[in-house]
Design a protein around this motif. Structure first.
Motif, PDB file in Angstrom:
ATOM      1  N   HIS A 106       0.823  -1.212   0.000  1.00  0.00           N
ATOM      2  CA  HIS A 106       0.000   0.000   0.000  1.00  0.00           C
ATOM      3  C   HIS A 106       0.857   1.263   0.000  1.00  0.00           C
ATOM      4  N   ARG A 107       2.063   1.186   0.556  1.00  0.00           N
ATOM      5  CA  ARG A 107       2.951   2.340   0.573  1.00  0.00           C
ATOM      6  C   ARG A 107       4.366   1.918   0.215  1.00  0.00           C
ATOM      7  N   ARG A 108       5.057   2.834  -0.451  1.00  0.00           N
ATOM      8  CA  ARG A 108       6.459   2.686  -0.820  1.00  0.00           C
ATOM      9  C   ARG A 108       7.252   3.709  -0.008  1.00  0.00           C
ATOM     10  N   ALA A 109       8.386   3.324   0.523  1.00  0.00           N
ATOM     11  CA  ALA A 109       9.217   4.252   1.280  1.00  0.00           C
ATOM     12  C   ALA A 109       9.957   5.170   0.319  1.00  0.00           C
ATOM     13  N   SER A 110       9.715   6.460   0.423  1.00  0.00           N
ATOM     14  CA  SER A 110      10.314   7.427  -0.492  1.00  0.00           C
ATOM     15  C   SER A 110      11.839   7.316  -0.476  1.00  0.00           C
ATOM     16  N   GLY A 111      12.429   7.147  -1.654  1.00  0.00           N
ATOM     17  CA  GLY A 111      13.876   7.055  -1.776  1.00  0.00           C
ATOM     18  C   GLY A 111      14.436   5.670  -1.526  1.00  0.00           C
ATOM     19  N   HIS A 112      13.581   4.710  -1.134  1.00  0.00           N
ATOM     20  CA  HIS A 112      14.066   3.373  -0.798  1.00  0.00           C
ATOM     21  C   HIS A 112      13.333   2.259  -1.535  1.00  0.00           C
ATOM     22  N   GLY A 113      12.019   2.337  -1.596  1.00  0.00           N
ATOM     23  CA  GLY A 113      11.258   1.301  -2.282  1.00  0.00           C
ATOM     24  C   GLY A 113      10.249   0.624  -1.365  1.00  0.00           C
ATOM     25  N   PHE A 114       9.680  -0.469  -1.870  1.00  0.00           N
ATOM     26  CA  PHE A 114       8.701  -1.223  -1.108  1.00  0.00           C
ATOM     27  C   PHE A 114       9.384  -2.050  -0.024  1.00  0.00           C
ATOM     28  N   TYR A 115       8.581  -2.511   0.925  1.00  0.00           N
ATOM     29  CA  TYR A 115       9.086  -3.253   2.076  1.00  0.00           C
ATOM     30  C   TYR A 115      10.021  -4.376   1.643  1.00  0.00           C
ATOM     31  N   ASN A 116      11.112  -4.503   2.362  1.00  0.00           N
ATOM     32  CA  ASN A 116      12.140  -5.519   2.114  1.00  0.00           C
ATOM     33  C   ASN A 116      12.841  -5.356   0.774  1.00  0.00           C
ATOM     34  N   GLY A 117      12.693  -4.178   0.158  1.00  0.00           N
ATOM     35  CA  GLY A 117      13.366  -3.934  -1.114  1.00  0.00           C
ATOM     36  C   GLY A 117      12.748  -4.661  -2.286  1.00  0.00           C
ATOM     37  N   VAL A 118      11.494  -5.076  -2.177  1.00  0.00           N
ATOM     38  CA  VAL A 118      10.815  -5.731  -3.300  1.00  0.00           C
ATOM     39  C   VAL A 118      10.773  -4.753  -4.469  1.00  0.00           C
ATOM     40  N   PRO A 119      11.211  -5.179  -5.657  1.00  0.00           N
ATOM     41  CA  PRO A 119      11.289  -4.260  -6.797  1.00  0.00           C
ATOM     42  C   PRO A 119       9.921  -3.711  -7.207  1.00  0.00           C
ATOM     43  N   ASP A 120       9.914  -2.491  -7.693  1.00  0.00           N
ATOM     44  CA  ASP A 120       8.675  -1.871  -8.153  1.00  0.00           C
ATOM     45  C   ASP A 120       7.993  -2.722  -9.214  1.00  0.00           C
ATOM     46  N   ASP A 121       8.767  -3.341 -10.088  1.00  0.00           N
ATOM     47  CA  ASP A 121       8.196  -4.124 -11.192  1.00  0.00           C
ATOM     48  C   ASP A 121       7.428  -5.339 -10.710  1.00  0.00           C
ATOM     49  N   ASP A 122       7.640  -5.737  -9.441  1.00  0.00           N
ATOM     50  CA  ASP A 122       6.918  -6.885  -8.892  1.00  0.00           C
ATOM     51  C   ASP A 122       5.584  -6.499  -8.261  1.00  0.00           C
ATOM     52  N   ILE A 123       5.333  -5.215  -8.147  1.00  0.00           N
ATOM     53  CA  ILE A 123       4.074  -4.763  -7.533  1.00  0.00           C
ATOM     54  C   ILE A 123       3.039  -4.612  -8.644  1.00  0.00           C
ATOM     55  N   THR A 124       2.536  -5.747  -9.087  1.00  0.00           N
ATOM     56  CA  THR A 124       1.571  -5.806 -10.181  1.00  0.00           C
ATOM     57  C   THR A 124       0.453  -6.777  -9.802  1.00  0.00           C
ATOM     58  N   PRO A 125      -0.708  -6.677 -10.454  1.00  0.00           N
ATOM     59  CA  PRO A 125      -1.772  -7.640 -10.192  1.00  0.00           C
ATOM     60  C   PRO A 125      -1.291  -9.073 -10.441  1.00  0.00           C
ATOM     61  N   ARG A 126      -1.672  -9.963  -9.537  1.00  0.00           N
ATOM     62  CA  ARG A 126      -1.412 -11.404  -9.610  1.00  0.00           C
ATOM     63  C   ARG A 126       0.044 -11.763  -9.317  1.00  0.00           C
ATOM     64  N   SER A 127       0.893 -10.770  -9.068  1.00  0.00           N
ATOM     65  CA  SER A 127       2.225 -11.062  -8.556  1.00  0.00           C
ATOM     66  C   SER A 127       2.101 -11.249  -7.049  1.00  0.00           C
ATOM     67  N   PRO A 128       2.699 -12.275  -6.478  1.00  0.00           N
ATOM     68  CA  PRO A 128       2.490 -12.542  -5.046  1.00  0.00           C
ATOM     69  C   PRO A 128       3.282 -11.653  -4.101  1.00  0.00           C
ATOM     70  N   ARG A 129       4.288 -10.921  -4.603  1.00  0.00           N
ATOM     71  CA  ARG A 129       5.175 -10.178  -3.717  1.00  0.00           C
ATOM     72  C   ARG A 129       4.413  -9.155  -2.869  1.00  0.00           C
ATOM     73  N   LEU A 130       4.501  -9.287  -1.555  1.00  0.00           N
ATOM     74  CA  LEU A 130       3.899  -8.380  -0.577  1.00  0.00           C
ATOM     75  C   LEU A 130       2.375  -8.317  -0.653  1.00  0.00           C
ATOM     76  N   GLY A 131       1.740  -9.235  -1.342  1.00  0.00           N
ATOM     77  CA  GLY A 131       0.288  -9.193  -1.475  1.00  0.00           C
ATOM     78  C   GLY A 131      -0.439  -9.597  -0.206  1.00  0.00           C
ATOM     79  N   VAL A 132      -1.696  -9.157  -0.087  1.00  0.00           N
ATOM     80  CA  VAL A 132      -2.473  -9.478   1.114  1.00  0.00           C
ATOM     81  C   VAL A 132      -2.750 -10.971   1.237  1.00  0.00           C
TER      82      VAL A 132
END
Length: 323
Positions: A106-132
């Motif tokens: 739900h949030r990306r850390a400004s200047g750092h990225g998503f939790y645990n450094g998960v790449p932005d390209d993985d934050i897509t529908p049906r990708s399991p990374r950090l999903g609920v």
């Protein structure tokens, strides 16, 4: 090895300062939900004494219109293939418009990225990374401890003025806990009752519209002390009956204006993207608070089962307290 304190997290050089990135060896993308494991579930089972189940969710269309202008209530359609059958369709279903849990994408850390450094390209529908779905496959369950801030301040003769959107502090939590004779244990699911959602839903339309237009809501002040309170207590969930957990509009003296410029200094980036803390918003805590007051018991076995939506950003909480 013991986990570092929040003060030590702020000194990290191998990850964003103030973050818990890479500290959870098992199911790392579940974040602080990992604090509620089998031991905590077994302990919480002892809270079930009279078999009373309490719903913690508001209806999907309760907040009409929602506080967030980007969200709307779902439109329910019933379809029929023939006269003896019915199916459901929800159009415009915003998963975070009513009682919900914010996922870690739900949030990306400004200047750092998503939790645990998960790449932005993985934050897509049906990708399991950090999903609920990570909190659906291994549901959040444990001792839910209700902290009745509303009750504390009302009994003191200083009730919360929700129309003004007051800011709460960790001291309010500690004082309410002391009044209740309770203390936080590792892995607790913390439920903070302020009365805001009940107040908002029962306010007249003009007041609702005024508060919504101003995006003004009771919540916690944007401070390092609040982030430290959550991390150092090793809680697995922070859920409130407020719109955003944190106070809105963001305070002028927010500690996070520099680290979260896109969010005007909101605390969401620190709590979600850095600490990995599940946040519950707009929870229905009215009946639970009443039951806790009448019984003098403030803990329950709480279960939270988000929708099993692979790659979901957030979800209805589907939360229940068993007492």
């Amino acid at each position: 090895m013991p986990l570092p304190t929040y003060r030590e997290l702020l000194q990290r050089t191998d990850a964003p300062p103030g973050s818990s990135w890479h500290l959870f060896p098992h199911e790392p993308e579940r974040g602080m939900a990992n604090f509620a494991g089998p031991r905590q579930v077994l302990r919480a089972a002892q809270c079930v004494r009279n078999g009373h189940a309490v719903n913690l969710d508001y209806p999907l269309d309760a907040f009409d219109p929602p506080m967030s202008r980007a969200r709307g209530i779902p439109q329910h359609r019933i379809t029929a293939k023939h006269a003896q059958a019915r199916d459901d369709v929800l159009d415009g279903f915003h998963l975070q418009a009513s009682t919900q849990i914010d996922g870690l994408r739900h949030r990306r850390a400004s200047g750092h990225g998503f939790y645990n450094g998960v790449p932005d390209d993985d934050i897509t529908p049906r990708s399991p990374r950090l999903g609920v779905q990570l909190w659906a496959e291994t549901p959040l369950a444990g001792r839910g401890l209700l902290i009745d801030v509303e009750g504390l301040l009302r009994e003191r003769g200083t009730p919360l003025d929700h129309a003004a959107g007051p800011a709460l502090t960790p001291a309010d939590l500690d004082e309410a806990l002391a009044a209740q004779g309770c203390h936080i244990e590792e892995g607790d699911l913390v439920l903070v009752h302020t009365g805001w959602a009940h107040w908002y839903l029962n306010a007249d339309t003009a007041l609702q519209n005024e508060v919504r237009a101003a995006r003004r809501a009771t919540g916690f002040a944007q401070t390092r002390e609040f982030a430290a309170w959550c991390w150092d207590h090793r809680i697995a969930l922070m859920a409130t009956d407020t719109f955003a957990v944190e106070v809105l509009p963001v305070l002028r003296d927010s500690a996070f204006h520099d680290s979260a410029p896109e969010d005007a200094g909101m605390m969401h980036q620190e709590l979600i993207a850095k600490l990995g803390l599940p946040l519950g918003e707009l929870w229905n805590l009215t009946a639970l608070a009443a039951d806790c007051r009448s019984t003098g018991r403030w803990d329950s076995l709480v279960t939270v089962k988000p929708l099993h939506l692979t790659g979901g950003v957030g979800s209805p909480a589907n939360a229940t307290a068993l007492r």
